[in-house]
Design an enzyme around this catalytic site. Structure first.
Site, PDB file in Angstrom:
ATOM      1  N   ASP A   6     -15.849  -8.764   1.749  1.00 40.30           N
ATOM      2  CA  ASP A   6     -17.262  -9.091   1.942  1.00 40.30           C
ATOM      3  C   ASP A   6     -18.050  -7.789   1.957  1.00 40.30           C
ATOM      4  O   ASP A   6     -17.474  -6.700   2.110  1.00 40.30           O
ATOM      5  CB  ASP A   6     -17.454  -9.842   3.276  1.00 40.30           C
ATOM      6  CG  ASP A   6     -18.918 -10.188   3.530  1.00 40.30           C
ATOM      7  OD1 ASP A   6     -19.612 -10.570   2.567  1.00 40.30           O
ATOM      8  OD2 ASP A   6     -19.398 -10.030   4.676  1.00 40.30           O
ATOM      9  N   SER A   7     -19.362  -7.921   1.857  1.00 42.68           N
ATOM     10  CA  SER A   7     -20.228  -6.750   1.947  1.00 42.68           C
ATOM     11  C   SER A   7     -20.191  -6.133   3.342  1.00 42.68           C
ATOM     12  O   SER A   7     -20.594  -4.990   3.520  1.00 42.68           O
ATOM     13  CB  SER A   7     -21.657  -7.173   1.633  1.00 42.68           C
ATOM     14  OG  SER A   7     -22.053  -8.193   2.525  1.00 42.68           O
ATOM     15  N   CYS A  69     -18.117 -12.990   0.090  1.00 43.43           N
ATOM     16  CA  CYS A  69     -19.546 -12.696   0.033  1.00 43.43           C
ATOM     17  C   CYS A  69     -20.227 -13.564  -1.031  1.00 43.43           C
ATOM     18  O   CYS A  69     -19.821 -13.551  -2.200  1.00 43.43           O
ATOM     19  CB  CYS A  69     -19.691 -11.213  -0.328  1.00 43.43           C
ATOM     20  SG  CYS A  69     -21.380 -10.667  -0.498  1.00 43.43           S
ATOM     21  N   GLU A 148     -26.927 -10.105  12.711  1.00 45.08           N
ATOM     22  CA  GLU A 148     -26.257  -8.840  13.045  1.00 45.08           C
ATOM     23  C   GLU A 148     -26.777  -8.251  14.351  1.00 45.08           C
ATOM     24  O   GLU A 148     -26.073  -7.498  15.008  1.00 45.08           O
ATOM     25  CB  GLU A 148     -26.374  -7.869  11.885  1.00 45.08           C
ATOM     26  CG  GLU A 148     -25.666  -8.500  10.707  1.00 45.08           C
ATOM     27  CD  GLU A 148     -25.154  -7.558   9.671  1.00 45.08           C
ATOM     28  OE1 GLU A 148     -25.709  -6.480   9.515  1.00 45.08           O
ATOM     29  OE2 GLU A 148     -24.188  -7.952   8.992  1.00 45.08           O
ATOM     30  N   CYS A 180     -24.551 -18.148   2.281  1.00 43.83           N
ATOM     31  CA  CYS A 180     -24.456 -16.770   2.766  1.00 43.83           C
ATOM     32  C   CYS A 180     -23.442 -16.731   3.899  1.00 43.83           C
ATOM     33  O   CYS A 180     -23.389 -17.665   4.717  1.00 43.83           O
ATOM     34  CB  CYS A 180     -25.825 -16.304   3.275  1.00 43.83           C
ATOM     35  SG  CYS A 180     -25.793 -14.654   4.010  1.00 43.83           S
ATOM     36  N   HIS A 182     -23.363 -15.238   6.609  1.00 47.08           N
ATOM     37  CA  HIS A 182     -23.856 -15.202   7.991  1.00 47.08           C
ATOM     38  C   HIS A 182     -24.401 -16.550   8.496  1.00 47.08           C
ATOM     39  O   HIS A 182     -24.527 -16.744   9.697  1.00 47.08           O
ATOM     40  CB  HIS A 182     -24.979 -14.176   8.116  1.00 47.08           C
ATOM     41  CG  HIS A 182     -24.528 -12.762   7.977  1.00 47.08           C
ATOM     42  ND1 HIS A 182     -23.832 -12.297   6.880  1.00 47.08           N
ATOM     43  CD2 HIS A 182     -24.668 -11.696   8.812  1.00 47.08           C
ATOM     44  CE1 HIS A 182     -23.579 -11.011   7.034  1.00 47.08           C
ATOM     45  NE2 HIS A 182     -24.071 -10.623   8.197  1.00 47.08           N
TER      46      HIS A 182
HETATM   47  N1  DGL Z   1     -22.355 -11.175   2.609  1.00 51.13           N
HETATM   48  C1  DGL Z   1     -23.675 -11.409   2.073  1.00 51.13           C
HETATM   49  C2  DGL Z   1     -23.734 -12.785   1.438  1.00 51.13           C
HETATM   50  O1  DGL Z   1     -22.960 -13.663   1.762  1.00 51.13           O
HETATM   51  C3  DGL Z   1     -24.753 -11.300   3.141  1.00 51.13           C
HETATM   52  C4  DGL Z   1     -24.978  -9.898   3.640  1.00 51.13           C
HETATM   53  C5  DGL Z   1     -25.443  -8.957   2.555  1.00 51.13           C
HETATM   54  O2  DGL Z   1     -26.569  -9.084   2.061  1.00 51.13           O
HETATM   55  O3  DGL Z   1     -24.641  -8.131   2.178  1.00 51.13           O
HETATM   56  O4  DGL Z   1     -24.547 -13.001   0.581  1.00 51.13           O
END
Ligand code: DGL
Length: 261
Positions: A6-7, A69, A148, A180, A182
């Site tokens: 993931d990011s 992600c 976050e 997403c 989150h």
């Molecule tokens: N992991 C990213 C997503 O699911 C969210 C956080 C980011 O923008 O990196 O799109």
């Protein structure tokens, strides 16, 4: 091992779902905390990062990869799947399929980062499978930083969710895809603002289900996966805030190891 990237740390929602559906399977996670967020970056940059993350996971023992992600899944899937000859799972297709199974009105809402929504991938995939579906998409860029910060239950967060969801509510979506990593952490607030009759599709849960079904149907791949119930967590940067976010998502303390990629 099952490799997940993931990011940042939001992808731990996918790890959480995998641990529930496949508790014995070893997982290696990489969160690109040094370069997060991806949702505000160009496709070219996200593709480059996604390829590096995949290299890291494969070099460290991953036999299958889950792109946790949504942003990377939206813009980098063809590039990563084209480069490596191992099974890949992205989070978009399972959520699309699930939304089409549950919608009764064919009015489907999608929320995600700007990059995900701008890619139009959910809409394209939904319309390909059901041309008469109506897809209402809304980027919700403030939600990632709010999660976050640990502001999941704050009235301000609920107010922002209400504002973001207003057009989808007016469009009377009966199904809403959380596009997403989150957003599963805001599920309660999202459900209360969009209305309790709306079906919420959590892409973390749907992709975990897809991985499980695949493994059950492919014993040759299953044999490659180690099963000691262990998970290793790698990140590209560590701060106190990252440690707290990780513990909040997994509901326990975890040991993050920093790597350079
Ligand atoms: N992991 C990213 C997503 O699911 C969210 C956080 C980011 O923008 O990196 O799109």
């Amino acid at each position: 091992m099952i490799g997940v990237f993931d990011s940042g740390l939001g992808g731990l929602t996918v790890v959480r779902a995998l641990m529930e559906s496949l508790p014995d399977y070893d997982i290696i996670y990489f969160g690109d905390t040094a370069r997060t967020p991806y949702g505000t970056k160009s496709s070219e940059t996200v593709i480059r990062y996604a390829l590096q993350n995949t290299d890291f996971l494969i070099n460290n023992g991953a036999n299958i990869i889950v792109i946790a992600c949504n942003t990377a899944s939206s813009v980098a899937t063809p590039e990563v799947t084209g480069k490596y000859d191992i099974p890949f799972f992205e989070v978009i297709t399972p959520a699309v399929d699930h939304s089409l199974e549950t919608t009764k009105t064919n009015n489907i809402g999608v929320i995600g980062t700007r990059a995900t929504i701008n890619s139009g991938v959910y809409e394209r995939k939904i319309k390909k499978k059901r041309p008469d579906a109506k897809v209402y998409s809304k980027p919700c860029p403030l939600l990632v930083p709010l999660v976050e910060e640990g502001w999941m239950k704050k009235p301000e967060t609920k107010m922002i969710i209400k504002k973001y969801l207003h057009p989808l509510k007016v469009s009377q979506v009966d199904t809403l895809i959380l596009g997403c990593t989150h957003y599963p952490l805001l599920k309660e607030a999202i459900q209360s603002k969009i209305g309790k009759k709306v079906n919420i599709i959590d892409s973390a849960l749907t992709v975990a289900g897809r991985v499980k079904t695949y493994i059950e149907a492919n014993p040759d791949i299953d044999n490659l996966l180690t099963k000691h119930g262990k998970t290793e967590f790698y990140v590209s940067d560590i701060t106190q805030q990252f440690k707290e976010t990780a513990s909040t998502i997994l509901k326990r303390k975890i040991h993050l190891k920093q790597v350079k990629i």
